[in-house]
Design an enzyme around this catalytic site. Sequence first.
Site, PDB file in Angstrom:
ATOM      1  N   ASP A 120       7.799  57.295  20.642  1.00  0.00           N
ATOM      2  CA  ASP A 120       8.343  55.953  20.798  1.00  0.00           C
ATOM      3  C   ASP A 120       9.007  55.806  22.170  1.00  0.00           C
ATOM      4  O   ASP A 120       9.758  56.688  22.616  1.00  0.00           O
ATOM      5  CB  ASP A 120       9.381  55.693  19.698  1.00  0.00           C
ATOM      6  CG  ASP A 120      10.006  54.332  19.834  1.00  0.00           C
ATOM      7  OD1 ASP A 120       9.281  53.333  19.663  1.00  0.00           O
ATOM      8  OD2 ASP A 120      11.220  54.256  20.125  1.00  0.00           O
ATOM      9  N   GLY A 167       0.826  -1.201   0.000  1.00  0.00           N
ATOM     10  CA  GLY A 167       0.000   0.000   0.000  1.00  0.00           C
ATOM     11  C   GLY A 167       0.858   1.247   0.000  1.00  0.00           C
ATOM     12  O   GLY A 167       1.995   1.235   0.476  1.00  0.00           O
ATOM     13  N   SER A 168       0.329   2.344  -0.540  1.00  0.00           N
ATOM     14  CA  SER A 168       1.038   3.614  -0.484  1.00  0.00           C
ATOM     15  C   SER A 168       0.766   4.297   0.860  1.00  0.00           C
ATOM     16  O   SER A 168       0.015   3.786   1.683  1.00  0.00           O
ATOM     17  CB  SER A 168       0.616   4.506  -1.641  1.00  0.00           C
ATOM     18  OG  SER A 168       1.057   3.953  -2.861  1.00  0.00           O
ATOM     19  N   GLY A 169       1.387   5.448   1.071  1.00  0.00           N
ATOM     20  CA  GLY A 169       1.233   6.142   2.350  1.00  0.00           C
ATOM     21  C   GLY A 169       2.373   5.853   3.312  1.00  0.00           C
ATOM     22  O   GLY A 169       2.382   6.357   4.422  1.00  0.00           O
ATOM     23  N   HIS A 173      -0.695   1.457   9.574  1.00  0.00           N
ATOM     24  CA  HIS A 173      -1.915   1.681   8.806  1.00  0.00           C
ATOM     25  C   HIS A 173      -2.959   2.440   9.600  1.00  0.00           C
ATOM     26  O   HIS A 173      -4.149   2.327   9.361  1.00  0.00           O
ATOM     27  CB  HIS A 173      -2.499   0.347   8.329  1.00  0.00           C
ATOM     28  CG  HIS A 173      -1.632  -0.339   7.339  1.00  0.00           C
ATOM     29  ND1 HIS A 173      -0.776  -1.348   7.688  1.00  0.00           N
ATOM     30  CD2 HIS A 173      -1.451  -0.131   6.015  1.00  0.00           C
ATOM     31  CE1 HIS A 173      -0.118  -1.750   6.616  1.00  0.00           C
ATOM     32  NE2 HIS A 173      -0.490  -1.024   5.585  1.00  0.00           N
ATOM     33  N   GLY A 199       5.045  46.714  25.884  1.00  0.00           N
ATOM     34  CA  GLY A 199       4.791  47.332  27.183  1.00  0.00           C
ATOM     35  C   GLY A 199       5.840  47.096  28.253  1.00  0.00           C
ATOM     36  O   GLY A 199       5.581  47.328  29.428  1.00  0.00           O
ATOM     37  N   ASP A 200       7.034  46.649  27.857  1.00  0.00           N
ATOM     38  CA  ASP A 200       8.027  46.358  28.898  1.00  0.00           C
ATOM     39  C   ASP A 200       9.272  47.230  28.826  1.00  0.00           C
ATOM     40  O   ASP A 200      10.265  46.960  29.486  1.00  0.00           O
ATOM     41  CB  ASP A 200       8.409  44.881  28.877  1.00  0.00           C
ATOM     42  CG  ASP A 200       9.171  44.513  27.606  1.00  0.00           C
ATOM     43  OD1 ASP A 200       9.248  45.361  26.697  1.00  0.00           O
ATOM     44  OD2 ASP A 200       9.671  43.377  27.523  1.00  0.00           O
ATOM     45  N   CYS A 201       9.224  48.290  28.027  1.00  0.00           N
ATOM     46  CA  CYS A 201      10.409  49.142  27.855  1.00  0.00           C
ATOM     47  C   CYS A 201      10.847  49.755  29.186  1.00  0.00           C
ATOM     48  O   CYS A 201      12.024  49.722  29.538  1.00  0.00           O
ATOM     49  CB  CYS A 201      10.126  50.238  26.822  1.00  0.00           C
ATOM     50  SG  CYS A 201      11.474  51.418  26.634  1.00  0.00           S
ATOM     51  N   GLY A 250      21.263  47.280  13.634  1.00  0.00           N
ATOM     52  CA  GLY A 250      19.836  47.360  13.930  1.00  0.00           C
ATOM     53  C   GLY A 250      19.023  47.851  12.745  1.00  0.00           C
ATOM     54  O   GLY A 250      17.823  47.706  12.710  1.00  0.00           O
TER      55      GLY A 250
END
Lengths: 579, 579
Positions: free
Chosen positions: B556, B59-61, B223, B405-407, B488
């Site tokens: 920024d 069988g294939s597969g 199978h 939000g973590d700067c 950068g």
Amino acid sequence: MATKKFINEPDSVVDDALQGLVKTNRNLRFHPSCKRVLLRIDYGEHVANGKIVLLAGGGSGHEPFAIGFIGKGLLTGAICGDVFASPPSNHVLAALEETRGEAGTVLFVINYTGDRLNFGLAAEKFKKSGGKVRVVVIADDIALENVENRIGSRGLAAATLIMKVAGAMTEAGKSLDEIADYAEKLNGRCATLGVSLYPCSLPNRPPMFELEQGKMEVGLGIHGEPGKSREDLRPARGIIPLMMDTIIGSQAVTNHQNHPLILLLNNLGSVSQIEMGILRGEIVNYIMDLKQEVSLFYQGTFMSSLDGKGISITAMRADDQVIKYLEFATDAEAWPRAFPGSAFNSFEQRLPDRVEDEKQMIERKGATLRKEEADLVKKCVQSACHALIEKRDFLNDLDGAAGDGDCGQTMAHAAKCILEANESLHWQNPASLLSQLAAIFQETVGGTGGAIYALLLEAASGSFEESAHPENWSHGLEIGLKAITEYGRAQPGDRTMVDTLHAVVDYMKRGSSFTNSQTIKEIGEIAKKAAESTATMKASAGRASYTAEAVQTKPDAGAMAASIWIGAICQKINGQISK
Amino acid sequence: MATKKFINEPDSVVDDALQGLVKTNRNLRFHPSCKRVLLRIDYGEHVANGKIVLLAGGGSGHEPFAIGFIGKGLLTGAICGDVFASPPSNHVLAALEETRGEAGTVLFVINYTGDRLNFGLAAEKFKKSGGKVRVVVIADDIALENVENRIGSRGLAAATLIMKVAGAMTEAGKSLDEIADYAEKLNGRCATLGVSLYPCSLPNRPPMFELEQGKMEVGLGIHGEPGKSREDLRPARGIIPLMMDTIIGSQAVTNHQNHPLILLLNNLGSVSQIEMGILRGEIVNYIMDLKQEVSLFYQGTFMSSLDGKGISITAMRADDQVIKYLEFATDAEAWPRAFPGSAFNSFEQRLPDRVEDEKQMIERKGATLRKEEADLVKKCVQSACHALIEKRDFLNDLDGAAGDGDCGQTMAHAAKCILEANESLHWQNPASLLSQLAAIFQETVGGTGGAIYALLLEAASGSFEESAHPENWSHGLEIGLKAITEYGRAQPGDRTMVDTLHAVVDYMKRGSSFTNSQTIKEIGEIAKKAAESTATMKASAGRASYTAEAVQTKPDAGAMAASIWIGAICQKINGQISK
């Protein structure tokens, strides 16, 4: 819901995988003081020989990139970050320092901001202490080609082709600037685009985004981020042109029209092999329609995105030098062999127009029966067929209790086909006739059931090569039974049709006369009794062997079917004898 | 819900995949009249040279089995059924007939009833017409080793190893019986067991069974059928011993204790590369604990089960001949290189005990400041740190509008670490000091933000090698800015900290005196103004470049953070001047 994975702890995924490589691949070793840097075992010799050092790396989760490409003729070492996270610059610096040589180092960066900065910082420190290094940033994604973004294209699978070329150049003794300049030039000739059906998932996390049924993500990167657009899922023959149109139309590819293409079909992680085969074919279809020349075609997993179910295609405009370098030997474990594109064109002549799958034409062969004998054979066969058709539902019910419930139906179907084939059957030549019946079972029933009867009949046909006496039928059944026990593996007592046939063959071997009405009657009775006795047997082969024993309280359907056609034949013979 | 796949129509899956292979691999061709039979392009020559023909299929597969193993030194051809269904016997017969030769043919059957019957029927017909053929049935599954079943073990990945040996033997000129006998002998020395986390799915069908979260299937076939047992999911280091204990304890393996092992780790379809790496490592761990000798180790996709997420491990008891044959060259596209087990033992010496990842010890270097200058530098740095700590929430809010939000938090964290490192910082040596600050950013902040500051500071440190005048600070900032724009990629106007730094560098380049209070004040104001002006800029690089423009109405966060520490420094210097 987190996707199940073959891992230990989520935090140890990278280190465990690196150890797996180093533990099995004798060409690799760890950096003496950093377990996230892998080096060629002979890097010292490589450096001492004045050869250029090649380093690459970035976040993990893209295996085999970069660690699988360490080896002679490819990378000298690789620096591995956490999954999808840049390695810290001191690890990059550790790799640079450990492989520091007079000839210098090319540091490949796959264009992502974190990698550019961390690899850049390490390179700056290395230079400050007198190290020779060229940073080559690979940026080949064309999904956002026309979107203005100072960061530049993302780095994708083109890196693997470019690194391979650079690796061959180091072995050819090229200088630092020659290699770095050529790598940068090649980057300008590469275009990559990705398409995904399912996103990847980080260790112990659910898939990274939702991708609805019927949709696919086009132009995605390798960090599980969504792509440029979400489009309706289409067949492979629609996906490949969608991707290839964009790739062939990209600046990198259109700017070098006169050069043949190198193509790389990359498995992003979990596309099955049969699907990869289909995609390969569609790429060739596209290329041949377009009449583009392809010099090399690669398929495999080069730069994955964990377990993402997607692909990327990279095109590079070639020149003779590139091809030579790509084909240069390497012992890096993940570098596969290429398929030369020149094979593409010779294909159409080789494909058969159509499968020839018609029923075999079977010639008259073997011994010949007298007319009246042939008539009896015909009546017996037809009687057997009618009996099987009549008992269809009975057999289906028996089969439904232990198997898939289609025994009656398949036997009745075969019987009908035999009745319909009447005119074309060689009734006077049992060898031919049995082969024809075998072909009917094979072609109309198929599967296991069809194959068992085909084997029985085909083997039995061998009994009639020289003669066609009554005992040839008994011998034919015996060698037919032998064939199906050999290939089907069922033995008497295993709750299959073998129980019926074995009982009959066993009785006939005792040498009774086949012109004796009582004997014939007994054969039918023995067959029926043997079939019914399977009700108390445990299935060790055949349809019922995978089913719980509790449900097996009735006779086996296959055994009963055999007793039905045997019984019908016996009845017909006795009718003839008694005339 | 059907699993999405890269296919055309479900019915064309097998034919499309076969065409994909033949279209790309010049070593393959179709049978002249059957598109489900693939042959080596040079099969005619092979047969004419009197070499044994090797055919396999089913069988294939299960790709790459068997089609990927066609090639010189391996299979002569393969017969492919529908997905998971045996090919009809007339296709097998067509393959036998087309490659018929005086030397004979070995027909490999992977033990499933349908294949045994269909291949068996073809072999019987072939023999009847004078063909020489030996049918070798491979049965290596040990999941049901102690369960009585006449059908015998299922055939799994051991077939690939056995076929490889047979392929080498054909090239070595061995006879039909020598090859078939040896293949059967080897089958008795093989044991395979599979484990799966997710079942496979047929084209256009949902997964073949339900496998709950937290569970894994042990002892499954290829199978899509459920396995022998369903067990709690465990880490890789638990799965491998579970599998290996059963494999090593199987009759096939225990019966030949004195021979080294050959191991094959097979990907059933969609296991990611990083997971395969982890599993490789766990196999070596197990083997080394057990002190078993391994001669060859293979990893890859040999015999898959469509897109099943699982693995199988095959062990074969070796002898010197087997190893020689396995290592014999082949051009079959799916045959990978082996890893010699002898590398396993040398590993432990090569693994570093621990990563050395400590903060770098930075030596005093470069020009030296006078005591009072060093005190001012210290005050400026500390003032900058306090300002950043104070503005934490302000920066977090700015960053939250466009980024993650973590700067504020990361800058405040770095600032605290610098304040804590006070005693160990080389205040009198700016070159050293800036390198130390770079290391603190790299190690405590990490990621992109940490790398940018580390790069800025490390590059700036280069300005103080020879002298430590006030203009060295201005020059240091300039070369630092150059480094971060290079790696950068952000330019002025891209809505990043580069806008702030560029404005300051630009002003200072005009040659103003740094002892002039007015100038210093203006620097602080220019920084603030430049940072605020980013509010109207479109992000083309950095944190905000992937965020919708609509949300970018405030300055920024990175640009503002830079203006905050520059402002604090300017204020401190002016305080000193005015004293």
